[in-house]
Design a protein around this motif. Sequence first.
Motif, mmCIF file in Angstrom:
data_model
loop_
_atom_site.group_PDB
_atom_site.id
_atom_site.type_symbol
_atom_site.label_atom_id
_atom_site.label_comp_id
_atom_site.label_asym_id
_atom_site.label_seq_id
_atom_site.Cartn_x
_atom_site.Cartn_y
_atom_site.Cartn_z
ATOM 1 N N PHE A 122 0.815 -1.160 0.016
ATOM 2 C CA PHE A 122 0.121 0.081 0.085
ATOM 3 C C PHE A 122 0.879 1.216 -0.020
ATOM 4 O O PHE A 122 1.979 1.258 0.581
ATOM 5 C CB PHE A 122 -0.817 0.091 1.178
ATOM 6 C CG PHE A 122 -1.869 -1.053 1.377
ATOM 7 C CD1 PHE A 122 -3.131 -0.972 0.759
ATOM 8 C CD2 PHE A 122 -1.511 -2.333 1.941
ATOM 9 C CE1 PHE A 122 -4.096 -1.969 0.894
ATOM 10 C CE2 PHE A 122 -2.467 -3.423 1.963
ATOM 11 C CZ PHE A 122 -3.492 -3.133 1.534
ATOM 12 N N PRO A 123 0.346 2.329 -0.711
ATOM 13 C CA PRO A 123 1.258 3.596 -0.854
ATOM 14 C C PRO A 123 0.835 4.442 0.621
ATOM 15 O O PRO A 123 -0.287 4.332 1.027
ATOM 16 C CB PRO A 123 0.625 4.233 -2.013
ATOM 17 C CG PRO A 123 -0.797 3.757 -2.258
ATOM 18 C CD PRO A 123 -0.712 2.519 -1.793
ATOM 19 N N GLY A 124 1.995 5.142 0.954
ATOM 20 C CA GLY A 124 1.663 6.081 1.870
ATOM 21 C C GLY A 124 2.902 6.933 2.512
ATOM 22 O O GLY A 124 3.948 6.896 2.037
ATOM 23 N N THR A 125 2.542 7.601 3.355
ATOM 24 C CA THR A 125 3.775 8.614 3.752
ATOM 25 C C THR A 125 3.790 8.477 5.376
ATOM 26 O O THR A 125 2.625 8.177 5.865
ATOM 27 C CB THR A 125 3.507 10.247 3.322
ATOM 28 O OG1 THR A 125 2.342 10.690 3.672
ATOM 29 C CG2 THR A 125 3.710 10.179 1.629
ATOM 30 N N VAL A 126 4.544 9.422 6.125
ATOM 31 C CA VAL A 126 4.817 9.407 7.298
ATOM 32 C C VAL A 126 5.218 10.758 7.759
ATOM 33 O O VAL A 126 5.560 11.760 6.862
ATOM 34 C CB VAL A 126 5.804 8.543 8.109
ATOM 35 C CG1 VAL A 126 5.378 7.043 7.687
ATOM 36 C CG2 VAL A 126 7.057 8.902 7.303
ATOM 37 N N ASN A 127 4.780 11.204 8.962
ATOM 38 C CA ASN A 127 5.451 12.411 9.584
ATOM 39 C C ASN A 127 5.019 13.759 8.811
ATOM 40 O O ASN A 127 5.726 14.617 8.514
ATOM 41 C CB ASN A 127 6.695 12.540 9.772
ATOM 42 C CG ASN A 127 7.193 11.663 11.119
ATOM 43 O OD1 ASN A 127 6.516 11.701 12.059
ATOM 44 N ND2 ASN A 127 8.473 11.028 11.043
ATOM 45 N N ASN A 128 3.494 13.790 8.478
ATOM 46 C CA ASN A 128 3.177 14.715 7.566
ATOM 47 C C ASN A 128 3.591 14.893 6.255
ATOM 48 O O ASN A 128 4.052 16.142 5.843
ATOM 49 C CB ASN A 128 3.069 15.767 8.668
ATOM 50 C CG ASN A 128 2.067 16.974 8.010
ATOM 51 O OD1 ASN A 128 1.245 16.679 7.373
ATOM 52 N ND2 ASN A 128 2.113 18.211 8.518
ATOM 53 N N GLY A 129 3.794 14.027 5.395
ATOM 54 C CA GLY A 129 4.142 13.961 4.031
ATOM 55 C C GLY A 129 5.581 13.454 3.784
ATOM 56 O O GLY A 129 5.926 13.656 2.543
ATOM 57 N N LYS A 178 -4.667 11.222 8.877
ATOM 58 C CA LYS A 178 -4.824 10.517 7.626
ATOM 59 C C LYS A 178 -3.952 9.407 7.385
ATOM 60 O O LYS A 178 -4.014 8.313 6.663
ATOM 61 C CB LYS A 178 -5.100 11.431 6.501
ATOM 62 C CG LYS A 178 -5.253 10.958 5.069
ATOM 63 C CD LYS A 178 -5.328 12.204 3.920
ATOM 64 C CE LYS A 178 -5.503 11.604 2.594
ATOM 65 N NZ LYS A 178 -5.776 12.720 1.634
ATOM 66 N N GLU A 179 -2.444 9.969 7.492
ATOM 67 C CA GLU A 179 -1.492 8.789 7.311
ATOM 68 C C GLU A 179 -1.604 7.650 8.126
ATOM 69 O O GLU A 179 -1.281 6.580 7.743
ATOM 70 C CB GLU A 179 -0.354 9.721 7.561
ATOM 71 C CG GLU A 179 0.217 10.618 6.555
ATOM 72 C CD GLU A 179 1.525 11.435 6.868
ATOM 73 O OE1 GLU A 179 2.146 11.803 5.888
ATOM 74 O OE2 GLU A 179 1.651 11.526 7.985
ATOM 75 N N LEU A 180 -2.219 7.893 9.416
ATOM 76 C CA LEU A 180 -2.195 6.890 10.330
ATOM 77 C C LEU A 180 -3.370 5.664 9.908
ATOM 78 O O LEU A 180 -3.026 4.667 10.017
ATOM 79 C CB LEU A 180 -2.808 7.107 11.738
ATOM 80 C CG LEU A 180 -1.528 7.796 12.567
ATOM 81 C CD1 LEU A 180 -2.203 8.363 13.994
ATOM 82 C CD2 LEU A 180 -0.679 6.289 13.011
ATOM 83 N N MET A 181 -4.402 6.350 9.179
ATOM 84 C CA MET A 181 -5.276 5.381 8.582
ATOM 85 C C MET A 181 -4.599 4.460 7.630
ATOM 86 O O MET A 181 -5.068 3.313 7.454
ATOM 87 C CB MET A 181 -6.362 6.165 8.141
ATOM 88 C CG MET A 181 -7.274 6.786 9.098
ATOM 89 S SD MET A 181 -8.487 7.945 8.301
ATOM 90 C CE MET A 181 -9.729 6.687 7.621
ATOM 91 N N ALA A 182 -3.856 5.067 6.792
ATOM 92 C CA ALA A 182 -3.350 4.438 5.612
ATOM 93 C C ALA A 182 -2.176 3.451 6.257
ATOM 94 O O ALA A 182 -2.083 2.228 5.508
ATOM 95 C CB ALA A 182 -2.527 5.361 4.653
ATOM 96 N N ILE A 183 -1.571 3.851 7.309
ATOM 97 C CA ILE A 183 -0.523 2.954 7.642
ATOM 98 C C ILE A 183 -1.184 1.655 8.470
ATOM 99 O O ILE A 183 -0.761 0.402 8.344
ATOM 100 C CB ILE A 183 0.122 3.738 8.968
ATOM 101 C CG1 ILE A 183 1.370 4.754 8.281
ATOM 102 C CG2 ILE A 183 1.031 2.638 9.869
ATOM 103 C CD1 ILE A 183 1.663 5.691 9.097
ATOM 104 N N THR A 184 -2.425 1.764 9.091
ATOM 105 C CA THR A 184 -3.272 0.927 9.888
ATOM 106 C C THR A 184 -3.671 -0.013 8.771
ATOM 107 O O THR A 184 -3.467 -1.209 8.854
ATOM 108 C CB THR A 184 -4.251 1.618 10.553
ATOM 109 O OG1 THR A 184 -3.919 2.347 11.340
ATOM 110 C CG2 THR A 184 -5.155 0.389 11.026
#
Length: 221
Positions: free
Chosen positions: A179-186, A210-216
């Motif tokens: 899954f794609p995603g970022t951390v620490n606000n971008g 929003k990032e936490l949702m993608a990470i989860t």
Amino acid sequence: MSVIIEDVLGNPNIGVYCLSNEEIILVPYGLSKRKLERFENCLKVKAYPISISSSILIGVLTAANSNGIIVPYTIKSNELKILKTISDLNIVSPKVKWTAFGNLILVNDFGAIVAPILPKSLINKLADNFGVEAAPGVINGLPYVGSLAVTTNKGVLVNPFIKEEEKKLLEEILKVPVFPGTVNNGVLFPKSGLLANSKGVIAGSLTSGKELMAITQAMNV
């Protein structure tokens, strides 16, 4: 709690300073007892303070799964002794010009994606050390696969600019969804702000909701 946000020594780039697998977390010296307990409770593993080559950049210098760990040949003898005492991991410390193995290797208990700049002989050695298939690969055309993604035995969070053929290789070798995603606000380097195993996730303190949702979703926790 399976997902928490934290910092290490006041810095949100927790993946730069720490390394986790299914059994242990390696952390730099100086973390409070309360923070170590939060890390242990989240990932359900034991935390061990250590330095690697006299550096606090443990996550940059090392890569590991449940079978093995790679460390730079510059590791000190007392540090190697600690590693052998706290775990039964196979340890390899190749005498090569590269030392930032955490940035160059993406590994879980099913496979390993390795920067193609590393020699084939070392890639073969890593396959033996980790006990998994190891294949050269890139993410968005870049060799820093270890910093551009984080993998557990449940999923991979990867730089959003990964190409489709690169994603297919990750899923084929690591045998988990990507899954794609970022951390620490971008931040586009997921490894820098994430510490995870199949039981939990610790995200950098600047990570957005929003990032936490993608990470989860990616880590399936």
